[in-house]
Design a protein around this motif. Structure first.
Motif, PDB file in Angstrom:
ATOM      1  N   GLY A 111      26.425 -42.771  -7.110  1.00  0.00           N
ATOM      2  CA  GLY A 111      26.791 -41.358  -7.023  1.00  0.00           C
ATOM      3  C   GLY A 111      25.578 -40.460  -6.913  1.00  0.00           C
ATOM      4  N   ARG A 112      24.559 -40.750  -7.673  1.00  0.00           N
ATOM      5  CA  ARG A 112      23.307 -39.987  -7.618  1.00  0.00           C
ATOM      6  C   ARG A 112      22.646 -40.134  -6.251  1.00  0.00           C
ATOM      7  NH1 ARG A 112      18.056 -40.350  -8.854  1.00  0.00           N
ATOM      8  NH2 ARG A 112      18.051 -42.544  -9.367  1.00  0.00           N
ATOM      9  N   PHE A 113      22.644 -41.372  -5.733  1.00  0.00           N
ATOM     10  CA  PHE A 113      22.027 -41.635  -4.434  1.00  0.00           C
ATOM     11  C   PHE A 113      22.777 -40.888  -3.328  1.00  0.00           C
ATOM     12  CE2 PHE A 113      21.520 -44.249  -0.569  1.00  0.00           C
ATOM     13  CZ  PHE A 113      20.145 -44.146  -0.427  1.00  0.00           C
ATOM     14  N   TRP A 114      24.115 -40.946  -3.345  1.00  0.00           N
ATOM     15  CA  TRP A 114      24.889 -40.244  -2.323  1.00  0.00           C
ATOM     16  C   TRP A 114      24.673 -38.745  -2.420  1.00  0.00           C
ATOM     17  CZ3 TRP A 114      25.722 -42.910   1.611  1.00  0.00           C
ATOM     18  CH2 TRP A 114      26.084 -44.250   1.523  1.00  0.00           C
ATOM     19  N   GLY A 115      24.487 -38.246  -3.637  1.00  0.00           N
ATOM     20  CA  GLY A 115      24.171 -36.828  -3.810  1.00  0.00           C
ATOM     21  C   GLY A 115      22.853 -36.451  -3.149  1.00  0.00           C
ATOM     22  N   ARG A 116      21.901 -37.362  -3.192  1.00  0.00           N
ATOM     23  CA  ARG A 116      20.605 -37.132  -2.540  1.00  0.00           C
ATOM     24  C   ARG A 116      20.734 -37.172  -1.005  1.00  0.00           C
ATOM     25  NH1 ARG A 116      15.297 -36.802  -4.335  1.00  0.00           N
ATOM     26  NH2 ARG A 116      14.811 -38.536  -2.995  1.00  0.00           N
ATOM     27  N   LEU A 117      21.732 -37.926  -0.515  1.00  0.00           N
ATOM     28  CA  LEU A 117      21.919 -38.035   0.934  1.00  0.00           C
ATOM     29  C   LEU A 117      22.698 -36.864   1.530  1.00  0.00           C
ATOM     30  CD1 LEU A 117      22.721 -41.828   1.473  1.00  0.00           C
ATOM     31  CD2 LEU A 117      20.591 -40.620   1.938  1.00  0.00           C
ATOM     32  N   ALA A 118      23.415 -36.121   0.721  1.00  0.00           N
ATOM     33  CA  ALA A 118      24.255 -35.017   1.216  1.00  0.00           C
ATOM     34  C   ALA A 118      23.519 -34.058   2.160  1.00  0.00           C
ATOM     35  CB  ALA A 118      24.884 -34.274   0.044  1.00  0.00           C
ATOM     36  N   PRO A 119      22.268 -33.674   1.874  1.00  0.00           N
ATOM     37  CA  PRO A 119      21.576 -32.775   2.811  1.00  0.00           C
ATOM     38  C   PRO A 119      21.312 -33.408   4.187  1.00  0.00           C
ATOM     39  CG  PRO A 119      20.479 -32.776   0.678  1.00  0.00           C
ATOM     40  CD  PRO A 119      21.497 -33.873   0.662  1.00  0.00           C
ATOM     41  N   LEU A 120      21.448 -34.712   4.277  1.00  0.00           N
ATOM     42  CA  LEU A 120      21.203 -35.398   5.558  1.00  0.00           C
ATOM     43  C   LEU A 120      22.481 -35.568   6.388  1.00  0.00           C
ATOM     44  CD1 LEU A 120      18.735 -38.163   4.336  1.00  0.00           C
ATOM     45  CD2 LEU A 120      18.204 -36.012   5.499  1.00  0.00           C
ATOM     46  N   PHE A 121      23.586 -34.996   5.929  1.00  0.00           N
ATOM     47  CA  PHE A 121      24.861 -35.183   6.619  1.00  0.00           C
ATOM     48  C   PHE A 121      24.784 -34.800   8.097  1.00  0.00           C
ATOM     49  CE2 PHE A 121      28.887 -33.438   8.173  1.00  0.00           C
ATOM     50  CZ  PHE A 121      29.674 -34.578   8.093  1.00  0.00           C
ATOM     51  N   TRP A 122      24.278 -33.604   8.392  1.00  0.00           N
ATOM     52  CA  TRP A 122      24.216 -33.161   9.793  1.00  0.00           C
ATOM     53  C   TRP A 122      23.199 -33.963  10.597  1.00  0.00           C
ATOM     54  CZ3 TRP A 122      28.262 -31.306  11.713  1.00  0.00           C
ATOM     55  CH2 TRP A 122      29.119 -30.524  10.948  1.00  0.00           C
ATOM     56  N   SER A 123      22.154 -34.418   9.937  1.00  0.00           N
ATOM     57  CA  SER A 123      21.193 -35.301  10.605  1.00  0.00           C
ATOM     58  C   SER A 123      21.892 -36.591  11.018  1.00  0.00           C
ATOM     59  CB  SER A 123      20.025 -35.625   9.671  1.00  0.00           C
ATOM     60  OG  SER A 123      19.362 -34.453   9.294  1.00  0.00           O
ATOM     61  N   TYR A 124      22.719 -37.108  10.137  1.00  0.00           N
ATOM     62  CA  TYR A 124      23.501 -38.323  10.411  1.00  0.00           C
ATOM     63  C   TYR A 124      24.452 -38.094  11.583  1.00  0.00           C
ATOM     64  CZ  TYR A 124      27.305 -41.682   9.666  1.00  0.00           C
ATOM     65  OH  TYR A 124      28.273 -42.627   9.837  1.00  0.00           O
ATOM     66  N   VAL A 125      25.177 -36.978  11.565  1.00  0.00           N
ATOM     67  CA  VAL A 125      26.149 -36.692  12.630  1.00  0.00           C
ATOM     68  C   VAL A 125      25.450 -36.518  13.970  1.00  0.00           C
ATOM     69  CG1 VAL A 125      27.837 -35.004  13.473  1.00  0.00           C
ATOM     70  CG2 VAL A 125      27.891 -35.725  11.077  1.00  0.00           C
ATOM     71  N   VAL A 126      24.392 -35.722  14.004  1.00  0.00           N
ATOM     72  CA  VAL A 126      23.673 -35.472  15.262  1.00  0.00           C
ATOM     73  C   VAL A 126      23.011 -36.756  15.763  1.00  0.00           C
ATOM     74  CG1 VAL A 126      21.669 -34.275  16.270  1.00  0.00           C
ATOM     75  CG2 VAL A 126      23.324 -33.014  14.874  1.00  0.00           C
ATOM     76  N   GLY A 127      22.340 -37.472  14.883  1.00  0.00           N
ATOM     77  CA  GLY A 127      21.640 -38.693  15.286  1.00  0.00           C
ATOM     78  C   GLY A 127      22.574 -39.777  15.788  1.00  0.00           C
ATOM     79  N   THR A 128      23.671 -40.009  15.073  1.00  0.00           N
ATOM     80  CA  THR A 128      24.591 -41.071  15.507  1.00  0.00           C
ATOM     81  C   THR A 128      25.358 -40.678  16.763  1.00  0.00           C
ATOM     82  OG1 THR A 128      26.308 -40.308  13.971  1.00  0.00           O
ATOM     83  CG2 THR A 128      24.868 -42.094  13.219  1.00  0.00           C
ATOM     84  N   THR A 129      25.672 -39.396  16.905  1.00  0.00           N
ATOM     85  CA  THR A 129      26.375 -38.955  18.120  1.00  0.00           C
ATOM     86  C   THR A 129      25.471 -39.101  19.341  1.00  0.00           C
ATOM     87  OG1 THR A 129      27.743 -37.435  16.834  1.00  0.00           O
ATOM     88  CG2 THR A 129      27.618 -37.049  19.212  1.00  0.00           C
ATOM     89  N   LEU A 130      24.226 -38.670  19.205  1.00  0.00           N
ATOM     90  CA  LEU A 130      23.276 -38.806  20.308  1.00  0.00           C
ATOM     91  C   LEU A 130      23.003 -40.286  20.611  1.00  0.00           C
ATOM     92  CD1 LEU A 130      21.460 -37.337  22.316  1.00  0.00           C
ATOM     93  CD2 LEU A 130      19.668 -37.353  20.588  1.00  0.00           C
ATOM     94  N   GLY A 131      22.797 -41.085  19.569  1.00  0.00           N
ATOM     95  CA  GLY A 131      22.584 -42.523  19.759  1.00  0.00           C
ATOM     96  C   GLY A 131      23.779 -43.188  20.412  1.00  0.00           C
TER      97      GLY A 131
END
Length: 167
Positions: A111-131
């Motif tokens: 839970g703590r780790f996923w909380g740290r990843l939350a700010p990367l959500f849009w990075s994940y969406v943009v990166g995976t969509t482009l990839g």
């Protein structure tokens, strides 16, 4: 009865599509297979193939091109690329924290780790969509090349069989 079942299967699977449509179905599957919505790839890929009346088998092959041993590195690399595109700073100790989570997994740590990843959500969406888009375009070209080469080889074999049987 048998012919009716065969006809229905051909309609369902679209096995007699043109090479371009079959390659498009494969590329569509690759796009969904490498896109952001983890766990929904099969549903989204098949729904898209049905909606566009594309070959469902080719779409499934594309979806399942994202193999288990490449999924984690791909999504990590895509997220890093998305962060670079969006100018998002990655936490410096992210990899150490991820390793720690894998070694000492607890629900609290996760839970703590996923909380740290939350700010990367849009990075994940943009990166995976482009990839996914880049991989889908490459998959279309490769699939079309191999489908056309295979059909050409089959036609050549048919032609050589008819000429040898005539002699």
């Amino acid at each position: 009865m048998r012919e009716a079942v065969k006809r229905r299967l051909e309609i369902l699977l679209h096995t007699h599509d043109t090479p371009r449509r079959t390659a498009a179905a494969y590329a569509l599957g690759v796009f969904w297979g490498f896109s952001a919505p983890l766990g929904l790839h099969t549903i989204l890929g098949l729904a898209s193939a049905f909606a566009l009346r594309l070959n469902r088998v080719a779409a499934l092959l594309g979806i399942y091109s994202n193999l288990p041993w490449i999924i984690v590195p791909y999504y990590m690399l895509a997220t890093v690329a998305g962060a670079a595109i969006l100018g998002v700073q990655l936490p410096a100790d992210l990899m150490a924290e991820f390793r720690n989570l894998l070694e000492h997994f607890t629900v609290r740590e996760a839970g703590r780790f996923w909380g740290r990843l939350a700010p990367l959500f849009w990075s994940y969406v943009v990166g995976t969509t482009l990839g996914a888009l880049i991989l889908a375009l490459a998959a279309y070209g490769a699939a079309l090349f191999f489908i056309l080469a295979h059909r050409h080889r089959v036609e050549r074999a048919k032609h050589s069989d008819t000429t040898t049987s005539v002699m």
